[in-house]
Scaffold this motif. Sequence first.
Motif, PDB file in Angstrom:
ATOM      1  N   GLU A 558       0.830  -1.204   0.000  1.00 22.77           N
ATOM      2  CA  GLU A 558       0.000   0.000   0.000  1.00 22.77           C
ATOM      3  C   GLU A 558       0.869   1.260   0.000  1.00 22.77           C
ATOM      4  O   GLU A 558       0.564   2.235  -0.707  1.00 22.77           O
ATOM      5  CB  GLU A 558      -0.908  -0.010   1.239  1.00 22.77           C
ATOM      6  CG  GLU A 558      -1.838   1.191   1.326  1.00 22.77           C
ATOM      7  CD  GLU A 558      -2.713   1.150   2.567  1.00 22.77           C
ATOM      8  OE1 GLU A 558      -3.288   2.201   2.910  1.00 22.77           O
ATOM      9  OE2 GLU A 558      -2.808   0.070   3.192  1.00 22.77           O
ATOM     10  N   ILE A 559       1.961   1.230   0.788  1.00 14.64           N
ATOM     11  CA  ILE A 559       2.876   2.378   0.849  1.00 14.64           C
ATOM     12  C   ILE A 559       3.497   2.636  -0.517  1.00 14.64           C
ATOM     13  O   ILE A 559       3.596   3.778  -0.976  1.00 14.64           O
ATOM     14  CB  ILE A 559       3.979   2.122   1.901  1.00 14.64           C
ATOM     15  CG1 ILE A 559       3.376   2.146   3.307  1.00 14.64           C
ATOM     16  CG2 ILE A 559       5.111   3.139   1.783  1.00 14.64           C
ATOM     17  CD1 ILE A 559       4.320   1.644   4.392  1.00 14.64           C
ATOM     18  N   VAL A 560       3.905   1.568  -1.196  1.00 14.66           N
ATOM     19  CA  VAL A 560       4.541   1.706  -2.514  1.00 14.66           C
ATOM     20  C   VAL A 560       3.543   2.211  -3.544  1.00 14.66           C
ATOM     21  O   VAL A 560       3.856   3.098  -4.348  1.00 14.66           O
ATOM     22  CB  VAL A 560       5.149   0.352  -2.961  1.00 14.66           C
ATOM     23  CG1 VAL A 560       5.639   0.437  -4.405  1.00 14.66           C
ATOM     24  CG2 VAL A 560       6.286  -0.055  -2.030  1.00 14.66           C
ATOM     25  N   ALA A 561       2.342   1.661  -3.516  1.00 17.37           N
ATOM     26  CA  ALA A 561       1.327   2.049  -4.513  1.00 17.37           C
ATOM     27  C   ALA A 561       0.943   3.515  -4.357  1.00 17.37           C
ATOM     28  O   ALA A 561       0.800   4.240  -5.348  1.00 17.37           O
ATOM     29  CB  ALA A 561       0.107   1.144  -4.388  1.00 17.37           C
ATOM     30  N   ALA A 562       0.761   3.939  -3.089  1.00 17.03           N
ATOM     31  CA  ALA A 562       0.316   5.314  -2.840  1.00 17.03           C
ATOM     32  C   ALA A 562       1.475   6.259  -2.557  1.00 17.03           C
ATOM     33  O   ALA A 562       1.258   7.464  -2.423  1.00 17.03           O
ATOM     34  CB  ALA A 562      -0.656   5.335  -1.655  1.00 17.03           C
ATOM     35  N   ARG A 563       2.691   5.698  -2.476  1.00 17.00           N
ATOM     36  CA  ARG A 563       3.880   6.474  -2.086  1.00 17.00           C
ATOM     37  C   ARG A 563       3.589   7.251  -0.814  1.00 17.00           C
ATOM     38  O   ARG A 563       3.852   8.456  -0.696  1.00 17.00           O
ATOM     39  CB  ARG A 563       4.319   7.410  -3.220  1.00 17.00           C
ATOM     40  CG  ARG A 563       4.787   6.661  -4.454  1.00 17.00           C
ATOM     41  CD  ARG A 563       5.230   7.580  -5.566  1.00 17.00           C
ATOM     42  NE  ARG A 563       6.449   8.283  -5.227  1.00 17.00           N
ATOM     43  CZ  ARG A 563       7.085   9.120  -6.053  1.00 17.00           C
ATOM     44  NH1 ARG A 563       6.600   9.324  -7.264  1.00 17.00           N
ATOM     45  NH2 ARG A 563       8.184   9.727  -5.678  1.00 17.00           N
ATOM     46  N   ASP A 564       3.034   6.509   0.159  1.00 22.07           N
ATOM     47  CA  ASP A 564       2.570   7.116   1.413  1.00 22.07           C
ATOM     48  C   ASP A 564       3.685   7.053   2.452  1.00 22.07           C
ATOM     49  O   ASP A 564       3.810   6.080   3.202  1.00 22.07           O
ATOM     50  CB  ASP A 564       1.327   6.370   1.904  1.00 22.07           C
ATOM     51  CG  ASP A 564       0.642   7.087   3.053  1.00 22.07           C
ATOM     52  OD1 ASP A 564       1.282   7.954   3.668  1.00 22.07           O
ATOM     53  OD2 ASP A 564      -0.524   6.777   3.334  1.00 22.07           O
ATOM     54  N   ALA A 565       4.501   8.087   2.517  1.00 21.93           N
ATOM     55  CA  ALA A 565       5.622   8.119   3.456  1.00 21.93           C
ATOM     56  C   ALA A 565       5.131   8.212   4.901  1.00 21.93           C
ATOM     57  O   ALA A 565       5.781   7.687   5.819  1.00 21.93           O
ATOM     58  CB  ALA A 565       6.539   9.293   3.140  1.00 21.93           C
ATOM     59  N   SER A 566       3.986   8.857   5.135  1.00 23.14           N
ATOM     60  CA  SER A 566       3.485   9.017   6.500  1.00 23.14           C
ATOM     61  C   SER A 566       3.064   7.674   7.092  1.00 23.14           C
ATOM     62  O   SER A 566       3.279   7.428   8.283  1.00 23.14           O
ATOM     63  CB  SER A 566       2.315   9.999   6.528  1.00 23.14           C
ATOM     64  OG  SER A 566       1.250   9.530   5.715  1.00 23.14           O
ATOM     65  N   LEU A 567       2.473   6.802   6.272  1.00 23.63           N
ATOM     66  CA  LEU A 567       2.081   5.478   6.752  1.00 23.63           C
ATOM     67  C   LEU A 567       3.316   4.669   7.127  1.00 23.63           C
ATOM     68  O   LEU A 567       3.329   3.966   8.140  1.00 23.63           O
ATOM     69  CB  LEU A 567       1.266   4.744   5.682  1.00 23.63           C
ATOM     70  CG  LEU A 567       0.817   3.316   6.020  1.00 23.63           C
ATOM     71  CD1 LEU A 567      -0.043   3.299   7.273  1.00 23.63           C
ATOM     72  CD2 LEU A 567       0.058   2.699   4.845  1.00 23.63           C
ATOM     73  N   ARG A 568       4.372   4.794   6.328  1.00 27.01           N
ATOM     74  CA  ARG A 568       5.633   4.095   6.629  1.00 27.01           C
ATOM     75  C   ARG A 568       6.220   4.597   7.952  1.00 27.01           C
ATOM     76  O   ARG A 568       6.627   3.795   8.797  1.00 27.01           O
ATOM     77  CB  ARG A 568       6.625   4.322   5.490  1.00 27.01           C
ATOM     78  CG  ARG A 568       8.003   3.715   5.739  1.00 27.01           C
ATOM     79  CD  ARG A 568       8.914   3.964   4.549  1.00 27.01           C
ATOM     80  NE  ARG A 568      10.221   3.353   4.760  1.00 27.01           N
ATOM     81  CZ  ARG A 568      11.254   3.976   5.346  1.00 27.01           C
ATOM     82  NH1 ARG A 568      11.112   5.234   5.767  1.00 27.01           N
ATOM     83  NH2 ARG A 568      12.406   3.345   5.511  1.00 27.01           N
TER      84      ARG A 568
END
Length: 609
Positions: A558-568
């Motif tokens: 999910e982090i890679v797909a959305a490039r969600d740095a905050s979730l990481r």
Amino acid sequence: MHQEIRLHGHLDETIEYFASVAGRDVRQSYFYEQDGHGLRIFSPGNEFVLSSDGISHRGNGGSFCEYMFGVDQPLADLAKGDIRNRLALYGATYSDRHELLFTDRTDGSSSYDKIFLEGNAVCNYFFFLSGSVSGRRREQQEEIARLLGKQLKRSPHVQHGDDIELLDELMGYLGHRSALYLIKLIHKRHKAYHDTFAELYFADKSISEEDYDRLRQLAEDLQIDRYQQERIRIDVMYKHPDNRRIVDEYRSILIDCNLAGEISTADNARLTRLKTLSVRNKIPSALFYTLDEMLKHDKLVHLDEKDDYLAETRQILEGILLQDADIDAGITNDDMLRLLDAKRQASENRDHQFEQLLLETGKACDERIRDGADLSLLESFSRIVTFFDRYDSVSAHISQLAFMEGMHLGEEAIRSLLGNRNAFEELDAGLFDRLFFLSLLDNKYLGRYGRTKVEILRKGLAAIADGSMTIQELLEKERRTAEQERLYHQLLDHVKDRIRNFYSRYNTRAEQEALRREISEEFTNKGLYDGDIPKGLFRDVVVNIKKEAIYLHNLLPEIVAARDASLREDFLDNSGLDRFYVEELEREYFELNQLNPESLNQIRKGLNP
């Protein structure tokens, strides 16, 4: 189709040579003559002479070797990841505009010491051609550069094996009339030290104290100076795949920054992460210092990012020199506190300009004392150097404890830390904590066990100072924690392997208890651990494996797909897993799924689409 003739011999106890000639029809060639301990390799218009003192050459050709750290490498070579070798053609120079110019002055000579100091410490090559190049010397050299230059700088076969592949490769770029003369020189003493160090280091990526003693004795027996020992060790450690990946990434960032003319805040954070990782992986800091110097790292840092503490440092250091004019400009305790805080900032920023200021001041002091200045000038400077040496010693010990798995300090190191702590505390109460612990404990890359060991050391040193703990008690606490850390990582590897190969389920207490008993028995049989594996530690391992599985199978995609740095970041802050470990999992995930690693770098830097 070509043929090869090879001559092999030893000039003395130090220098071994392989002289090869390759061409279309060389079976009847007479290409060498020997006189006593000397050897002459020749062809029409060319010769290469090996004597007891060194080499001399006449004609076309040049030398090449595999690049080592410590050999200056042009930015143009550094920026091209496929360039592996250093090439020097006789009579070639660079113009002010960095254009390669050729002259007719190709004759020369060199000592063996110079060859193995300026080139590769173990193996260097010399060569010349006949048949396919003609004209004046400069014209021959230009043609050689056109025919072989690119390949000689990129060949993976330099210094490997018996040079058959190297000769085949080079002959493929030459015409059928060409004859290639190749002379390979090996420094036997350096090679013996190199091979021994490589064997010991590559076994488990570390050198025990016993092995270091063995290496020191070997270097003494072989009469290898310390500089060459260091070059060889650095080169071997760089070539370890784990180390090379970190250093190459550091180099890549610096090259990009060099081309851009600045280091951004995000790039600086990445460089800091790599330097922290280098401590944990026992990568010598000299690797990074060499890259920093070659890429002019200090000139890239924005002045507004480092001007305050550098300006203050320069002011204090310049003030020392006022003593020469009978002005009372000695170093006060307040001056020393400001200098130590500046050194802390310079260390965190990897700012070598700070050290350059110190070197310049030391040189100025030496020159003035030589010219008759009062010795109090030297006393003031020596006090600064003494405290900076104390700082470096303490920082090295604590960094190793914090970032090296299974690391614990010995009694001598603890006593050294106590002595240095007393010196810092005499300057100002609480200074030791401010310099060495506060920023370290805020480091996101400090793992669970590293943090525990640092906290034990921090409290233990204070307790020993006030008499409530002994050195032996502190040593035992550190030893037990390091042993628990070692056991944790062994358990993690074994449990993951068991789950992967035998256990499809490990959720219930009964399943986990059965697994714990099996691994306890296995560890006992293998001598890895004597006794029953602690239930709490085993439970931590299982919980962390579950967290890892959730991250890899649910969150990371999910982090890679959305490039969600905050979730990481949220996962890293709340999972309790070490960042080093998670980043290694991410790297393996990207390699396994053949994803672009640059996407991961963008996410780590917090950049959104």
